[in-house]
Scaffold this motif. Sequence first.
Motif, PDB file in Angstrom:
ATOM      1  N   MET A 124       0.833  -1.164   0.000  1.00 50.33           N
ATOM      2  CA  MET A 124       0.000   0.000   0.000  1.00 50.33           C
ATOM      3  C   MET A 124       0.880   1.229   0.000  1.00 50.33           C
ATOM      4  O   MET A 124       2.011   1.185   0.464  1.00 50.33           O
ATOM      5  N   THR A 125       0.375   2.299  -0.523  1.00 45.43           N
ATOM      6  CA  THR A 125       1.092   3.571  -0.502  1.00 45.43           C
ATOM      7  C   THR A 125       0.371   4.507   0.453  1.00 45.43           C
ATOM      8  O   THR A 125      -0.832   4.720   0.325  1.00 45.43           O
ATOM      9  N   ILE A 126       1.107   5.046   1.398  1.00 46.94           N
ATOM     10  CA  ILE A 126       0.553   5.928   2.414  1.00 46.94           C
ATOM     11  C   ILE A 126       0.863   7.366   2.021  1.00 46.94           C
ATOM     12  O   ILE A 126       2.007   7.730   1.828  1.00 46.94           O
ATOM     13  N   GLY A 127      -0.167   8.169   1.891  1.00 45.76           N
ATOM     14  CA  GLY A 127       0.018   9.591   1.584  1.00 45.76           C
ATOM     15  C   GLY A 127       0.476  10.347   2.818  1.00 45.76           C
ATOM     16  O   GLY A 127       0.570   9.794   3.917  1.00 45.76           O
ATOM     17  N   ALA A 128       0.742  11.617   2.647  1.00 45.18           N
ATOM     18  CA  ALA A 128       1.174  12.451   3.768  1.00 45.18           C
ATOM     19  C   ALA A 128       0.058  12.517   4.802  1.00 45.18           C
ATOM     20  O   ALA A 128      -1.116  12.649   4.474  1.00 45.18           O
ATOM     21  N   ALA A 129       0.431  12.406   6.060  1.00 45.60           N
ATOM     22  CA  ALA A 129      -0.525  12.489   7.156  1.00 45.60           C
ATOM     23  C   ALA A 129       0.173  13.089   8.363  1.00 45.60           C
ATOM     24  O   ALA A 129       1.388  12.980   8.500  1.00 45.60           O
ATOM     25  N   ARG A 130      -0.609  13.718   9.228  1.00 45.34           N
ATOM     26  CA  ARG A 130      -0.044  14.353  10.421  1.00 45.34           C
ATOM     27  C   ARG A 130      -0.245  13.435  11.625  1.00 45.34           C
ATOM     28  O   ARG A 130      -1.316  12.887  11.822  1.00 45.34           O
ATOM     29  N   TYR A 131       0.827  13.308  12.411  1.00 45.26           N
ATOM     30  CA  TYR A 131       0.816  12.457  13.588  1.00 45.26           C
ATOM     31  C   TYR A 131       1.476  13.180  14.752  1.00 45.26           C
ATOM     32  O   TYR A 131       2.408  13.964  14.552  1.00 45.26           O
ATOM     33  N   LEU A 132       1.034  12.889  15.962  1.00 41.88           N
ATOM     34  CA  LEU A 132       1.788  13.267  17.141  1.00 41.88           C
ATOM     35  C   LEU A 132       2.897  12.239  17.251  1.00 41.88           C
ATOM     36  O   LEU A 132       2.641  11.038  17.140  1.00 41.88           O
ATOM     37  N   THR A 133       4.124  12.677  17.433  1.00 43.18           N
ATOM     38  CA  THR A 133       5.250  11.740  17.440  1.00 43.18           C
ATOM     39  C   THR A 133       6.141  11.925  18.656  1.00 43.18           C
ATOM     40  O   THR A 133       6.228  13.019  19.215  1.00 43.18           O
ATOM     41  N   VAL A 134       6.795  10.843  19.019  1.00 43.51           N
ATOM     42  CA  VAL A 134       7.873  10.842  20.003  1.00 43.51           C
ATOM     43  C   VAL A 134       8.925   9.913  19.439  1.00 43.51           C
ATOM     44  O   VAL A 134       8.625   8.765  19.113  1.00 43.51           O
ATOM     45  N   ALA A 135      10.135  10.387  19.281  1.00 45.83           N
ATOM     46  CA  ALA A 135      11.218   9.550  18.777  1.00 45.83           C
ATOM     47  C   ALA A 135      11.895   8.853  19.947  1.00 45.83           C
ATOM     48  O   ALA A 135      12.015   9.423  21.027  1.00 45.83           O
ATOM     49  N   GLY A 136      12.323   7.618  19.726  1.00 40.30           N
ATOM     50  CA  GLY A 136      13.028   6.929  20.788  1.00 40.30           C
ATOM     51  C   GLY A 136      13.323   5.492  20.447  1.00 40.30           C
ATOM     52  O   GLY A 136      12.861   4.965  19.437  1.00 40.30           O
ATOM     53  N   ARG A 137      14.086   4.874  21.314  1.00 40.91           N
ATOM     54  CA  ARG A 137      14.459   3.469  21.200  1.00 40.91           C
ATOM     55  C   ARG A 137      14.480   2.896  22.602  1.00 40.91           C
ATOM     56  O   ARG A 137      14.576   3.614  23.574  1.00 40.91           O
ATOM     57  N   GLY A 138      14.450   1.571  22.664  1.00 36.21           N
ATOM     58  CA  GLY A 138      14.620   0.945  23.964  1.00 36.21           C
ATOM     59  C   GLY A 138      13.492   0.006  24.324  1.00 36.21           C
ATOM     60  O   GLY A 138      12.634  -0.317  23.504  1.00 36.21           O
ATOM     61  N   ASP A 139      13.522  -0.425  25.555  1.00 33.10           N
ATOM     62  CA  ASP A 139      12.590  -1.406  26.086  1.00 33.10           C
ATOM     63  C   ASP A 139      11.171  -0.830  26.144  1.00 33.10           C
ATOM     64  O   ASP A 139      10.923   0.147  26.840  1.00 33.10           O
ATOM     65  N   PRO A 140      10.223  -1.451  25.413  1.00 34.15           N
ATOM     66  CA  PRO A 140       8.857  -0.940  25.441  1.00 34.15           C
ATOM     67  C   PRO A 140       8.165  -1.164  26.783  1.00 34.15           C
ATOM     68  O   PRO A 140       7.083  -0.645  27.013  1.00 34.15           O
ATOM     69  N   ASN A 141       8.794  -1.892  27.683  1.00 37.39           N
ATOM     70  CA  ASN A 141       8.227  -2.093  29.013  1.00 37.39           C
ATOM     71  C   ASN A 141       8.914  -1.214  30.056  1.00 37.39           C
ATOM     72  O   ASN A 141       8.572  -1.282  31.225  1.00 37.39           O
ATOM     73  N   GLY A 142       9.858  -0.391  29.605  1.00 36.23           N
ATOM     74  CA  GLY A 142      10.590   0.470  30.526  1.00 36.23           C
ATOM     75  C   GLY A 142       9.846   1.745  30.861  1.00 36.23           C
ATOM     76  O   GLY A 142       8.884   2.128  30.198  1.00 36.23           O
ATOM     77  N   PRO A 143      10.297   2.439  31.888  1.00 32.25           N
ATOM     78  CA  PRO A 143       9.623   3.664  32.320  1.00 32.25           C
ATOM     79  C   PRO A 143       9.682   4.800  31.293  1.00 32.25           C
ATOM     80  O   PRO A 143       8.730   5.575  31.186  1.00 32.25           O
ATOM     81  N   ALA A 144      10.764   4.897  30.515  1.00 31.91           N
ATOM     82  CA  ALA A 144      10.861   5.972  29.517  1.00 31.91           C
ATOM     83  C   ALA A 144       9.803   5.802  28.435  1.00 31.91           C
ATOM     84  O   ALA A 144       9.162   6.770  28.004  1.00 31.91           O
ATOM     85  N   PHE A 145       9.594   4.564  27.987  1.00 33.47           N
ATOM     86  CA  PHE A 145       8.579   4.297  26.963  1.00 33.47           C
ATOM     87  C   PHE A 145       7.184   4.591  27.512  1.00 33.47           C
ATOM     88  O   PHE A 145       6.375   5.235  26.867  1.00 33.47           O
ATOM     89  N   GLY A 146       6.927   4.133  28.716  1.00 31.67           N
ATOM     90  CA  GLY A 146       5.622   4.387  29.337  1.00 31.67           C
ATOM     91  C   GLY A 146       5.346   5.869  29.471  1.00 31.67           C
ATOM     92  O   GLY A 146       4.231   6.335  29.212  1.00 31.67           O
ATOM     93  N   ALA A 147       6.355   6.632  29.858  1.00 28.58           N
ATOM     94  CA  ALA A 147       6.189   8.079  29.993  1.00 28.58           C
ATOM     95  C   ALA A 147       5.940   8.731  28.633  1.00 28.58           C
ATOM     96  O   ALA A 147       5.109   9.631  28.506  1.00 28.58           O
ATOM     97  N   ALA A 148       6.651   8.257  27.589  1.00 25.93           N
ATOM     98  CA  ALA A 148       6.475   8.829  26.249  1.00 25.93           C
ATOM     99  C   ALA A 148       5.082   8.556  25.705  1.00 25.93           C
ATOM    100  O   ALA A 148       4.418   9.458  25.175  1.00 25.93           O
ATOM    101  N   VAL A 149       4.600   7.326  25.837  1.00 30.91           N
ATOM    102  CA  VAL A 149       3.262   6.996  25.342  1.00 30.91           C
ATOM    103  C   VAL A 149       2.208   7.714  26.176  1.00 30.91           C
ATOM    104  O   VAL A 149       1.216   8.217  25.643  1.00 30.91           O
ATOM    105  N   GLY A 150       2.439   7.798  27.467  1.00 32.82           N
ATOM    106  CA  GLY A 150       1.523   8.557  28.321  1.00 32.82           C
ATOM    107  C   GLY A 150       1.446  10.015  27.892  1.00 32.82           C
ATOM    108  O   GLY A 150       0.370  10.616  27.879  1.00 32.82           O
ATOM    109  N   ALA A 151       2.599  10.585  27.532  1.00 30.94           N
ATOM    110  CA  ALA A 151       2.619  11.972  27.055  1.00 30.94           C
ATOM    111  C   ALA A 151       1.836  12.113  25.751  1.00 30.94           C
ATOM    112  O   ALA A 151       1.098  13.076  25.564  1.00 30.94           O
ATOM    113  N   LEU A 152       1.989  11.132  24.850  1.00 31.11           N
ATOM    114  CA  LEU A 152       1.230  11.177  23.588  1.00 31.11           C
ATOM    115  C   LEU A 152      -0.271  11.203  23.848  1.00 31.11           C
ATOM    116  O   LEU A 152      -0.995  12.029  23.297  1.00 31.11           O
ATOM    117  N   TYR A 153      -0.736  10.285  24.686  1.00 31.02           N
ATOM    118  CA  TYR A 153      -2.174  10.231  24.972  1.00 31.02           C
ATOM    119  C   TYR A 153      -2.631  11.463  25.743  1.00 31.02           C
ATOM    120  O   TYR A 153      -3.723  11.981  25.501  1.00 31.02           O
TER     121      TYR A 153
END
Length: 120
Positions: free
Chosen positions: A1-30
């Motif tokens: 599929m081809t995805i056209g331009a779309a706007r998203y709220l984003t947070v860049a990062g890497r690491g353990d998705p069960n770690g506190p940094a990831f939880g804080a980032a996703v919490g911030a997004l929501y």
Amino acid sequence: MTIGAARYLTVAGRGDPNGPAFGAAVGALYGIAYTIKMAKKAGGRTLEARVRLETQREGRCVQMLHRGPYRAEHATITAMVAFARGRGLRPRGRHHEIYLSDPRRVAPAKLRTILRQPVR
């Protein structure tokens, strides 16, 4: 599929998705998504510094709905890459995750995340 331009709220990062940094980032997004929704109704505007509103131009992609905990995404990503390679496509850049469930309110087994891998 081809995805056209779309706007998203984003947070860049890497690491353990069960770690506190990831939880804080996703919490911030929501938190920001909810704030924007309410601010829009009230005519105002606000954003936390690490959350950005970006336009993504992903182009040709393979995507799949992942159901379950973030730590199990590797199996879905592996299946997506195999699907792409079976059609003569190669991954291009990092995959993206679009969170459909708020991990603060949904059990890990019931989380829903769209995984999207740009390809060439």
